[in-house]
Design a protein around this motif. Sequence first.
Motif, PDB file in Angstrom:
ATOM      1  N   MET A   1      36.819  78.465  54.086  1.00 11.08           N
ATOM      2  CA  MET A   1      35.868  77.583  54.759  1.00 11.08           C
ATOM      3  C   MET A   1      36.247  76.130  54.526  1.00 11.08           C
ATOM      4  O   MET A   1      36.551  75.737  53.405  1.00 11.08           O
ATOM      5  N   SER A   2      36.251  75.340  55.571  1.00 10.79           N
ATOM      6  CA  SER A   2      36.584  73.937  55.441  1.00 10.79           C
ATOM      7  C   SER A   2      35.415  73.175  54.836  1.00 10.79           C
ATOM      8  O   SER A   2      34.255  73.574  54.952  1.00 10.79           O
ATOM      9  N   GLU A   3      35.733  72.066  54.153  1.00  7.79           N
ATOM     10  CA  GLU A   3      34.683  71.248  53.574  1.00  7.79           C
ATOM     11  C   GLU A   3      33.950  70.483  54.685  1.00  7.79           C
ATOM     12  O   GLU A   3      34.572  69.914  55.576  1.00  7.79           O
ATOM     13  N   PRO A   4      32.599  70.476  54.641  1.00 11.82           N
ATOM     14  CA  PRO A   4      31.861  69.754  55.679  1.00 11.82           C
ATOM     15  C   PRO A   4      32.103  68.260  55.616  1.00 11.82           C
ATOM     16  O   PRO A   4      32.110  67.667  54.548  1.00 11.82           O
ATOM     17  N   THR A   5      32.380  67.657  56.738  1.00 14.21           N
ATOM     18  CA  THR A   5      32.547  66.211  56.832  1.00 14.21           C
ATOM     19  C   THR A   5      31.735  65.712  58.008  1.00 14.21           C
ATOM     20  O   THR A   5      31.367  66.476  58.900  1.00 14.21           O
ATOM     21  N   GLY A   6      31.472  64.411  58.034  1.00 11.92           N
ATOM     22  CA  GLY A   6      30.733  63.850  59.153  1.00 11.92           C
ATOM     23  C   GLY A   6      29.256  64.196  59.078  1.00 11.92           C
ATOM     24  O   GLY A   6      28.685  64.377  58.003  1.00 11.92           O
ATOM     25  N   PRO A   7      28.603  64.310  60.226  1.00  9.76           N
ATOM     26  CA  PRO A   7      27.161  64.553  60.251  1.00  9.76           C
ATOM     27  C   PRO A   7      26.796  65.930  59.710  1.00  9.76           C
ATOM     28  O   PRO A   7      27.589  66.870  59.757  1.00  9.76           O
ATOM     29  N   ARG A   8      25.580  66.026  59.175  1.00 13.49           N
ATOM     30  CA  ARG A   8      25.066  67.328  58.735  1.00 13.49           C
ATOM     31  C   ARG A   8      24.661  68.104  59.988  1.00 13.49           C
ATOM     32  O   ARG A   8      23.745  67.706  60.703  1.00 13.49           O
ATOM     33  N   VAL A   9      25.330  69.214  60.221  1.00 12.29           N
ATOM     34  CA  VAL A   9      25.091  70.011  61.422  1.00 12.29           C
ATOM     35  C   VAL A   9      24.486  71.357  61.035  1.00 12.29           C
ATOM     36  O   VAL A   9      25.028  72.068  60.185  1.00 12.29           O
ATOM     37  N   GLY A  10      23.385  71.686  61.655  1.00 11.30           N
ATOM     38  CA  GLY A  10      22.775  72.985  61.462  1.00 11.30           C
ATOM     39  C   GLY A  10      22.841  73.792  62.750  1.00 11.30           C
ATOM     40  O   GLY A  10      22.805  73.233  63.850  1.00 11.30           O
ATOM     41  N   ILE A  11      22.951  75.090  62.607  1.00 13.55           N
ATOM     42  CA  ILE A  11      22.914  76.016  63.740  1.00 13.55           C
ATOM     43  C   ILE A  11      21.736  76.948  63.508  1.00 13.55           C
ATOM     44  O   ILE A  11      21.613  77.544  62.434  1.00 13.55           O
ATOM     45  N   ILE A  12      20.851  77.074  64.478  1.00 12.95           N
ATOM     46  CA  ILE A  12      19.713  77.963  64.290  1.00 12.95           C
ATOM     47  C   ILE A  12      19.573  78.902  65.489  1.00 12.95           C
ATOM     48  O   ILE A  12      19.946  78.578  66.617  1.00 12.95           O
ATOM     49  N   SER A  13      19.034  80.067  65.192  1.00 12.57           N
ATOM     50  CA  SER A  13      18.734  81.038  66.224  1.00 12.57           C
ATOM     51  C   SER A  13      17.500  81.809  65.802  1.00 12.57           C
ATOM     52  O   SER A  13      17.044  81.714  64.654  1.00 12.57           O
ATOM     53  N   TYR A  14      16.974  82.607  66.712  1.00  9.82           N
ATOM     54  CA  TYR A  14      15.721  83.318  66.475  1.00  9.82           C
ATOM     55  C   TYR A  14      15.645  84.499  67.420  1.00  9.82           C
ATOM     56  O   TYR A  14      16.200  84.475  68.522  1.00  9.82           O
ATOM     57  N   CYS A  15      14.971  85.543  66.981  1.00 10.26           N
ATOM     58  CA  CYS A  15      14.608  86.632  67.878  1.00 10.26           C
ATOM     59  C   CYS A  15      13.399  87.353  67.300  1.00 10.26           C
ATOM     60  O   CYS A  15      13.111  87.213  66.100  1.00 10.26           O
ATOM     61  N   ASP A  16      12.694  88.082  68.133  1.00 12.75           N
ATOM     62  CA  ASP A  16      11.582  88.887  67.626  1.00 12.75           C
ATOM     63  C   ASP A  16      11.984  90.345  67.457  1.00 12.75           C
ATOM     64  O   ASP A  16      11.205  91.159  66.972  1.00 12.75           O
ATOM     65  N   ARG A  17      13.201  90.674  67.864  1.00 14.35           N
ATOM     66  CA  ARG A  17      13.784  91.986  67.607  1.00 14.35           C
ATOM     67  C   ARG A  17      15.295  91.853  67.787  1.00 14.35           C
ATOM     68  O   ARG A  17      15.750  91.031  68.593  1.00 14.35           O
ATOM     69  N   LEU A  18      16.060  92.645  67.047  1.00 10.44           N
ATOM     70  CA  LEU A  18      17.512  92.556  67.138  1.00 10.44           C
ATOM     71  C   LEU A  18      17.999  93.262  68.397  1.00 10.44           C
ATOM     72  O   LEU A  18      17.863  94.482  68.531  1.00 10.44           O
ATOM     73  N   ARG A  19      18.565  92.480  69.292  1.00  7.13           N
ATOM     74  CA  ARG A  19      19.121  93.027  70.525  1.00  7.13           C
ATOM     75  C   ARG A  19      20.636  93.075  70.479  1.00  7.13           C
ATOM     76  O   ARG A  19      21.264  93.875  71.172  1.00  7.13           O
ATOM     77  N   THR A  20      21.216  92.186  69.695  1.00  6.79           N
ATOM     78  CA  THR A  20      22.660  92.068  69.596  1.00  6.79           C
ATOM     79  C   THR A  20      23.027  91.792  68.140  1.00  6.79           C
ATOM     80  O   THR A  20      22.151  91.633  67.279  1.00  6.79           O
ATOM     81  N   ASN A  21      24.318  91.718  67.866  1.00  6.76           N
ATOM     82  CA  ASN A  21      24.807  91.325  66.541  1.00  6.76           C
ATOM     83  C   ASN A  21      25.288  89.874  66.539  1.00  6.76           C
ATOM     84  O   ASN A  21      26.197  89.509  65.788  1.00  6.76           O
ATOM     85  N   ALA A  22      24.647  89.060  67.355  1.00  3.22           N
ATOM     86  CA  ALA A  22      25.047  87.658  67.457  1.00  3.22           C
ATOM     87  C   ALA A  22      24.840  86.915  66.149  1.00  3.22           C
ATOM     88  O   ALA A  22      25.580  85.965  65.847  1.00  3.22           O
TER      89      ALA A  22
END
Length: 247
Positions: A1-22
């Motif tokens: 894993m590369s060291e984080p640089t620059g802006p703090r970036v978050g990735i978020i997702s949500y579901c109410d039931r698992l439909r995929t393995n995303a």
Amino acid sequence: MSEPTGPRVGIISYCDRLRTNAHVNHELYARAHGYTYIFDIAPVAEPAQHKNFFLKLAKIKKFLPLFDWLFWIDDDAFFTGRKTTLTSFIEAHPDATIIFCASPKDTGLWTWMSSGTMLIRNTELGRKLIDATIATDLAKAREWWDDSVYGYWTGGDQDALVYQMMTNPDFAVDGFYAQLDYAAFNCRPRHFVAGGFEHFVLHFTGKDKGRQSLDFAEKWGMSEALTYKKELANLRGLYPADIPPRE
């Protein structure tokens, strides 16, 4: 894993039931670039005046203060071009508060904006956009909507975002939004002709998302998370989506 640089970036997702393995796909991409990934499946109360897709706005509002930029990605979208960074889009549009893609127009059904994948900046205006969108009167927005300009009316958060950006004077700021071509991070399965990792993001639409993702994986020799098979096999704690068999 590369060291984080620059802006703090978050990735978020949500579901109410698992439909995929995303969610597995998202985590592996985030690890590769030092981003934080949050798959928040905790129940959330729907805004009183809205249903369905507005739940994503509640999640964005919850986590946006923790980051400089937040990338929302639906649970039916996958990172399929892992070398591409989210910061490359941020650097290309340094004044933007929100960065999103249009949908492809090659099927006749299109939208001016896709809110299934989008970058939002943690600023006063960014937070105000989320609050204003949650408070949108959809009936008023529908009356204003022009299908020839903004495409198909979905009746959800996507339309409310467009309405706020186009009509609210608070957001009448030069460069407030950056609208990108769908190829940036909103491709469909039909756009992949040279392999499963050809484009940065694959976004499934329509019905049976889980079955669509498995069919895509089978076609291109990928894991069910649309990653390399050996990579997925080395993971532990995977909770697979309950995808019904083909009829």
